[in-house]
Scaffold this motif. Structure first.
Motif, mmCIF file in Angstrom:
data_model
loop_
_atom_site.group_PDB
_atom_site.id
_atom_site.type_symbol
_atom_site.label_atom_id
_atom_site.label_comp_id
_atom_site.label_asym_id
_atom_site.label_seq_id
_atom_site.Cartn_x
_atom_site.Cartn_y
_atom_site.Cartn_z
ATOM 1 N N ARG A 311 -5.818 1.083 2.602
ATOM 2 C CA ARG A 311 -6.509 0.708 1.371
ATOM 3 C C ARG A 311 -6.973 -0.728 1.456
ATOM 4 O O ARG A 311 -6.443 -1.542 2.228
ATOM 5 C CB ARG A 311 -5.613 0.896 0.150
ATOM 6 C CG ARG A 311 -4.563 -0.167 -0.071
ATOM 7 C CD ARG A 311 -3.694 0.166 -1.273
ATOM 8 N NE ARG A 311 -2.772 -0.909 -1.605
ATOM 9 C CZ ARG A 311 -2.983 -1.812 -2.563
ATOM 10 N NH1 ARG A 311 -4.085 -1.763 -3.284
ATOM 11 N NH2 ARG A 311 -2.093 -2.759 -2.804
ATOM 12 N N LEU A 336 -11.724 13.050 5.381
ATOM 13 C CA LEU A 336 -11.476 11.795 4.684
ATOM 14 C C LEU A 336 -11.453 12.048 3.182
ATOM 15 O O LEU A 336 -12.368 12.671 2.639
ATOM 16 C CB LEU A 336 -12.571 10.773 5.019
ATOM 17 C CG LEU A 336 -12.524 9.441 4.274
ATOM 18 C CD1 LEU A 336 -11.272 8.646 4.651
ATOM 19 C CD2 LEU A 336 -13.778 8.608 4.550
ATOM 20 N N SER A 337 -10.406 11.553 2.537
ATOM 21 C CA SER A 337 -10.311 11.667 1.085
ATOM 22 C C SER A 337 -9.932 10.315 0.502
ATOM 23 O O SER A 337 -9.432 9.440 1.194
ATOM 24 C CB SER A 337 -9.268 12.716 0.681
ATOM 25 O OG SER A 337 -7.969 12.330 1.132
ATOM 26 N N GLY A 338 -10.163 10.168 -0.806
ATOM 27 C CA GLY A 338 -9.801 8.930 -1.488
ATOM 28 C C GLY A 338 -11.021 8.215 -2.021
ATOM 29 O O GLY A 338 -12.160 8.653 -1.837
ATOM 30 N N PRO A 339 -10.773 7.152 -2.758
ATOM 31 C CA PRO A 339 -9.453 6.562 -2.967
ATOM 32 C C PRO A 339 -8.669 7.301 -4.055
ATOM 33 O O PRO A 339 -9.255 7.850 -4.983
ATOM 34 C CB PRO A 339 -9.770 5.141 -3.406
ATOM 35 C CG PRO A 339 -11.086 5.277 -4.130
ATOM 36 C CD PRO A 339 -11.844 6.338 -3.386
ATOM 37 N N TYR A 345 -7.067 5.435 0.950
ATOM 38 C CA TYR A 345 -7.918 6.402 1.628
ATOM 39 C C TYR A 345 -7.078 7.117 2.681
ATOM 40 O O TYR A 345 -6.272 6.492 3.379
ATOM 41 C CB TYR A 345 -9.104 5.716 2.296
ATOM 42 C CG TYR A 345 -10.103 5.146 1.311
ATOM 43 C CD1 TYR A 345 -11.209 5.885 0.914
ATOM 44 C CD2 TYR A 345 -9.932 3.864 0.788
ATOM 45 C CE1 TYR A 345 -12.125 5.366 0.012
ATOM 46 C CE2 TYR A 345 -10.836 3.333 -0.115
ATOM 47 C CZ TYR A 345 -11.927 4.090 -0.503
ATOM 48 O OH TYR A 345 -12.818 3.577 -1.400
ATOM 49 N N ASP A 346 -7.296 8.417 2.818
ATOM 50 C CA ASP A 346 -6.478 9.233 3.707
ATOM 51 C C ASP A 346 -7.394 9.982 4.675
ATOM 52 O O ASP A 346 -8.206 10.814 4.260
ATOM 53 C CB ASP A 346 -5.653 10.227 2.885
ATOM 54 C CG ASP A 346 -4.548 10.889 3.695
ATOM 55 O OD1 ASP A 346 -4.621 10.846 4.936
ATOM 56 O OD2 ASP A 346 -3.621 11.448 3.076
#
Length: 649
Positions: A311, A336-339, A345-346
């Motif tokens: 992050r 990719l996911s997030g925030p 972010y993952d």
């Protein structure tokens, strides 16, 4: 010809040989990471020097276009072929009466570069005489200091230069000193072509003749392909100690080659291979829109990494994208996911990144930046990893000014003075001798550094330029500290604090205490000096007026440093057990502890803007926010690093 990484990798074998032995041993590819990367994954920086002189304006193509129009068209075609993460810049020259001008700093925003060139073309100016070598010298200064970057400078020349201040030899020498490869387009009938060819070859670049300006676009395309035809071979050595050579054997398309490295000491850079290291490339900044774009790249990936959780510690809007494989990205096919609500972010995949790999990971864009200088911590969540794996080097994303830090290290055998950027990059060694050099201190204008050394027997104070040149012995003593007006030094001698003019005259004794007085540091207003006095094992902080009056005890502790606003003093103290960093108000009130760990933390120093404090912890240099948060490590080696001090600007 541009080959794939797979083709080159199949043609390359890697060997190691211990110092003093004749036999080469091929590495075990099944146990270590071995890679061939194409130029897309490099940190490539390219600056174009464009010629807007009268000779180019008067040249005509069969279709009626001028030489300048042909040059701009060729440049635009070349610029748009670079991958997303590569940075390009532009310098122009057009007349003897005008210094070469930077049209665009290095940036990944190719559209903004093209717009800046087109905007300049529309300006009213005289197409005059040539200053190509001044342009080459100015362009060489645009490149970053990062040793991992590949630097290329492309320019046009007919071998003549009527108006430059620098000679060809000086400009080429300056480029070599900056580790810049020169690529020259020899236009028309080139004057002293052999000298131009050899000068360019000295830098590792190449020369391309352009007999007819109509071929300019094709040749610029060849140069771009030449740059894209670079390859980087890397591997993770499994050696832990000793001195070795490495060698590459290449057998490709019927040609064979053998390359050997210089001898290297494995222990000098050995570290746990389960520690991942990332860096963030310099930003591309659009001040009009308040937008900054960065590329995060891996320098080393531990084994079995199939997830990265990170992050940015900022309230500014942020967008994050995975870098495409065509641009050298390592995370093709990752999700990719997030925030999330905490800003994390993952990124994850069913398959892990290959051990030891390197290259771009993410493209980060930060919006609504309205400050001239801002630093944003980039944090990793290492709790998701097993077996001690971690990304252990926190990173700051820096927008705007980067300061320099001078420090002392024995990494090359004895204590020498070095400088680095305040993100740990740009390492430069300033002193080179068999003696011990200590406690650097910047002059207020940042142009000189005072230090002390035993190179001439005893301890003497020296002054040198900030690049290490012009080292001059001044006076016997230690621990010099520059006055804010740049006219005097405070220093230690015989257990007391003295003052002296920077020409060595006017030596005046300032303290006369029962203890041993050390580490003087001038207040920003020039009226007071903080120091510590040692009696037995007790260290006590004092301040004293610059005329020797008003001696005042503040607290227990050592190595005091004033904050830039003069309101606080940072110091180290063992009052709570081991040495930790504290700050205190200038009057001795408001004591605050900043560090809290089992290591010994000493040698605190403020950044020029007062936002950060660097310090030593168990022989390495760290940096933190002025409130003790945001800790990052700046140096990573087995040496003893100490005495960090920030440049004034």
């Amino acid at each position: 010809m541009v080959l794939s990484a797979e083709e080159v990798e199949a043609a390359v074998r890697v060997y190691e040989r211990a110092s003093g032995r004749d036999d080469w041993e091929e590495i075990d590819y099944s146990e270590t990471g071995f890679f061939v990367h194409t130029a897309e994954s490099f940190r490539l920086e390219v600056v174009f020097v464009l010629d807007f002189t009268n000779s180019m304006a008067q040249a005509r193509l069969p279709d009626g276009k001028s030489g300048i129009e042909a040059m701009i068209g060729a440049f635009e075609s070349a610029a748009l072929t670079f991958p997303d993460s590569h940075r390009i810049g532009v310098v122009e020259f057009h007349d003897r009466n005008v210094e070469p001008r930077v049209l665009s700093e290095l940036t990944t925003d190719k559209d903004s570069v093209l717009a800046s060139v087109r905007q300049f073309e529309q300006e009213m100016f005289d197409h005059g005489s040539s200053r190509v070598w001044d342009g080459v010298a100015a362009a060489s200064d645009l490149f970053s200091d990062d040793p991992s970057a590949v630097r290329a400078l492309v320019f046009l020349s007919d071998g003549r230069d009527t108006s430059s201040v620098r000679t060809r030899e000086q400009a080429v020498g300056h480029a070599k000193g900056r580790k810049v490869q020169l690529y020259a387009l020899g236009v028309g009938k080139v004057h002293q072509e052999d000298r131009l060819r050899s000068a360019v070859a000295e830098t590792g670049g190449a020369y391309f003749p352009v007999s007819d300006i109509t071929g300019l676009e094709d040749l610029l395309g060849i140069i771009v392909n030449n740059l894209r035809g670079h390859y980087k071979v890397s591997y993770v050595t499994l050696r832990r100690t000793g001195e070795y050579h490495a060698a590459l054997s290449v057998a490709l398309h019927g040609a064979e080659a053998w390359f050997e490295t210089h001898e290297f000491d494995v222990e000098g850079f050995f570290g746990p291979d389960n520690r991942g290291v990332v860096q963030v490339d310099p930003p591309s900044i659009d001040r009009f829109s308040g937008q900054a774009t960065f590329f995060m790249r891996a320098l080393h990936i531990p084994r079995g990494v199939d997830r990265i959780l990170f992050r940015l510690d900022t309230n500014n809007p942020v967008s994050v994208e995975i870098v495409e494989e065509t641009d050298g990205g390592l995370l093709q096919g990752w999700a990719l996911s997030g925030p999330d609500s905490a800003g994390w972010y993952d990124a994850s995949s069913d398959e892990s990144i290959e051990f030891g790999n390197s290259g771009p990971l993410f493209k980060l864009t930060i919006y609504n930046i309205d400050e001239q200088s801002v630093r944003i911590p980039l944090e990793f969540d290492n709790s998701i990893y097993a077996a001690g794996k971690e990304f252990s080097k926190p990173v700051y994303i820096q927008v705007g000014s980067v300061f320099r830090i001078a420090f002392v290290s024995d990494r090359d055998g004895n204590r020498e003075i070095y400088t680095m950027n305040d993100d740990g990059s740009g390492l430069t060694r300033l002193t080179h001798n068999s003696a011990n050099d200590n406690t650097p201190n910047w002059s207020p204008d940042g142009r000189r550094i005072a230090f002390y050394s035993n190179r001439d027997g005893g301890h003497w104070i020296y002054i040198m330029n900030s690049d290490g040149s012009g080292q001059t012995r001044l006076i016997a003593g230690t621990h010099p500290s520059w006055s804010p007006d740049g006219r005097r030094l405070a220093f230690c001698s015989g257990g007391d604090i003295y003052l002296v003019n920077i020409d060595g005259s006017g030596r005046t004794r300032l303290t006369d205490t029962p203890g041993v007085d050390w580490d003087p540091h001038w207040s920003p207003d020039g009226r007071r000096i903080a120091f510590h006095s040692k009696q037995g094992e007790t260290r006590t902080l004092y301040v004293i007026n610059e005329d020797g009056s008003g001696l005042t005890r503040l607290t227990d502790g050592g190595t005091p440093k004033w904050s830039p606003d003069g309101r606080r003093i940072a110091f180290n103290s063992s009052r709570d057990g081991d040495q930790e960093i504290y700050v205190i108000n200038e009057d001795g009130s408001g004591l605050v502890r900043l560090t809290d760990n089992l290591a010994h933390d000493t040698n605190a120093s403020w950044s020029p803007d007062g936002r950060y404090i660097s310090f030593i912890s168990d022989r390495e240099i760290y940096m933190m926010n002025a409130d003790g948060s945001g800790l990052i490590r700046l140096t990573h080696n087995l040496a003893d690093d100490c005495c960090p001090i920030w440049s004034p600007e």
